[in-house]
Motif scaffolding. Structure first.
Motif, PDB file in Angstrom:
ATOM      1  N   GLU A  82       0.829  -1.205   0.000  1.00 42.52           N
ATOM      2  CA  GLU A  82       0.000   0.000   0.000  1.00 42.52           C
ATOM      3  C   GLU A  82       0.863   1.255   0.000  1.00 42.52           C
ATOM      4  OE1 GLU A  82      -2.632  -0.493   3.334  1.00 42.52           O
ATOM      5  OE2 GLU A  82      -3.697  -2.162   2.359  1.00 42.52           O
ATOM      6  N   GLN A  85       2.105   1.780  -3.509  1.00 43.44           N
ATOM      7  CA  GLN A  85       1.005   2.291  -4.332  1.00 43.44           C
ATOM      8  C   GLN A  85       0.761   3.771  -4.065  1.00 43.44           C
ATOM      9  OE1 GLN A  85      -1.987  -0.548  -3.109  1.00 43.44           O
ATOM     10  NE2 GLN A  85      -1.569  -1.922  -4.843  1.00 43.44           N
ATOM     11  N   LYS A  86       0.816   4.184  -2.798  1.00 46.20           N
ATOM     12  CA  LYS A  86       0.636   5.597  -2.453  1.00 46.20           C
ATOM     13  C   LYS A  86       1.781   6.439  -3.033  1.00 46.20           C
ATOM     14  CE  LYS A  86      -1.732   4.715   1.951  1.00 46.20           C
ATOM     15  NZ  LYS A  86      -1.661   4.891   3.415  1.00 46.20           N
ATOM     16  N   ARG A  88       3.559   5.795  -5.704  1.00 45.83           N
ATOM     17  CA  ARG A  88       3.338   5.900  -7.155  1.00 45.83           C
ATOM     18  C   ARG A  88       2.256   6.946  -7.464  1.00 45.83           C
ATOM     19  NH1 ARG A  88       7.536   4.150  -9.705  1.00 45.83           N
ATOM     20  NH2 ARG A  88       8.108   2.012  -9.264  1.00 45.83           N
ATOM     21  N   ALA A  89       1.239   7.015  -6.624  1.00 45.14           N
ATOM     22  CA  ALA A  89       0.178   8.007  -6.836  1.00 45.14           C
ATOM     23  C   ALA A  89       0.707   9.431  -6.661  1.00 45.14           C
ATOM     24  CB  ALA A  89      -0.986   7.746  -5.874  1.00 45.14           C
ATOM     25  N   GLY A  92       4.331   9.282  -9.447  1.00 44.62           N
ATOM     26  CA  GLY A  92       4.190   8.737 -10.791  1.00 44.62           C
ATOM     27  C   GLY A  92       5.090   7.547 -11.067  1.00 44.62           C
TER      28      GLY A  92
END
Length: 196
Positions: A82, A85-86, A88-89, A92
Motif C-alpha cells: 500500500e 502504491q501511495k 506511485r500516486a 508517478g
C-alpha cells in the motif's frame, strides 16, 4: 530519473541510529521520504501521532544541513504494498523507488503481505544493524521473490528504540526527541529514571 528512498520506521522512539541512516540516505538519493508506521510484527508503546511528531523533530535537525529529507506521513501503512502504491500516486511511474529496511527485518520479509508484488516494483536497500547479520540465504530467498537488493555501506550506531524503552538509555536519543518524550511523558522508562 529521480531516485527516492522510502523509509518507514516504527520510530518508537526515533534514535540517533535513525538519524545516521537518514543522513546517509540524504547523500545518496534525490529525496528521502520518511514516515512513522505500525509494524504488524511488533507491538508499539506510543501512539503513531507521537512517533510521527518525534520523527519530524529528528528530520528538522538534519534539514539544517540537508534539504531533501521530508516527512510523508500519508505513506504510512502496515502493508508495504500500500505504501508503494501511495508513492506511485504521488510521484508517478517515472521515479526509481528504493524501499529501505534494517537488517533485522530481512528474515521476516517473506511473510509480509503480497511481498512479491511490491518487490518487483522497487529496489531494496538493506541497512546493516549491529546484532543482526545479513544472511546470504535470506537475501537469496528475497531475490527468488523478485527483489533487487543493495546493502548500504553504513556503520549505524549500536542503538535501538527497543534498548531505550527497556533500559532508558537516553544516549540513544537526540536532545529534541528526549525533550519531547519528557514533555509528553511517553515512556515508562522516563518515569523510572526520574524516580531514581
Amino acid at each position: 530519473m529521480k531516485r527516492i528512498a522510502l523509509f518507514g520506521t516504527s520510530a518508537d522512539p526515533p534514535t540517533s541510529g535513525h538519524q545516521a541512516i537518514l543522513n546517509w540516505l540524504s547523500q545518496h538519493y534525490d529525496l528521502v521520504a520518511v514516515w512513522a508506521s505500525d509494524n504488524p510484527f511488533k507491538s508499539h508503546q506510543t501512539p503513531l501521532e507521537h512517533r510521527s511528531r518525534m520523527l519530524r523533530l529528528l528530520i528538522e535537525e538534519l534539514n539544517s544541513t540537508w534539504h531533501n529529507i521530508c516527512l510523508f506521513q500519508q505513506l504510512s501503512s502496515p502493508r508495504t504494498l500500500e505504501t508503494v502504491q501511495k508513492a506511485r500516486a504521488i510521484w508517478g511511474m517515472s521515479v526509481d523507488f528504493t524501499v529501505v529496511i534494517g537488517s533485522d527485518l530481512v528474515s521476516q520479509m517473506p511473510r509480509w503481505y503480497r511481498v512479491e508484488d511490491w518487490l518487483r516494483q522497487v529496489q531494496l536497500l538493506v541497512v546493516p544493524r549491529p546484532g543482526y547479520p545479513i544472511e546470504d540465504s535470506s537475501l537469496e530467498e528475497l531475490r527468488q521473490m523478485g527483489a533487487h537488493i543493495a546493502i548500504a555501506h553504513l556503520n549505524a550506531p549500536a542503538v535501538s528504540s527497543t534498548a531505550y524503552r527497556e533500559n532508558g538509555n537516553t544516549k540513544a536519543l537526540t536532545t529534541t526527541v528526549k525533550d519531547y518524550i519528557n514533555r509528553e511523558r511517553l515512556y515508562e522508562c522516563q518515569d523510572a529514571a526520574r524516580k531514581k
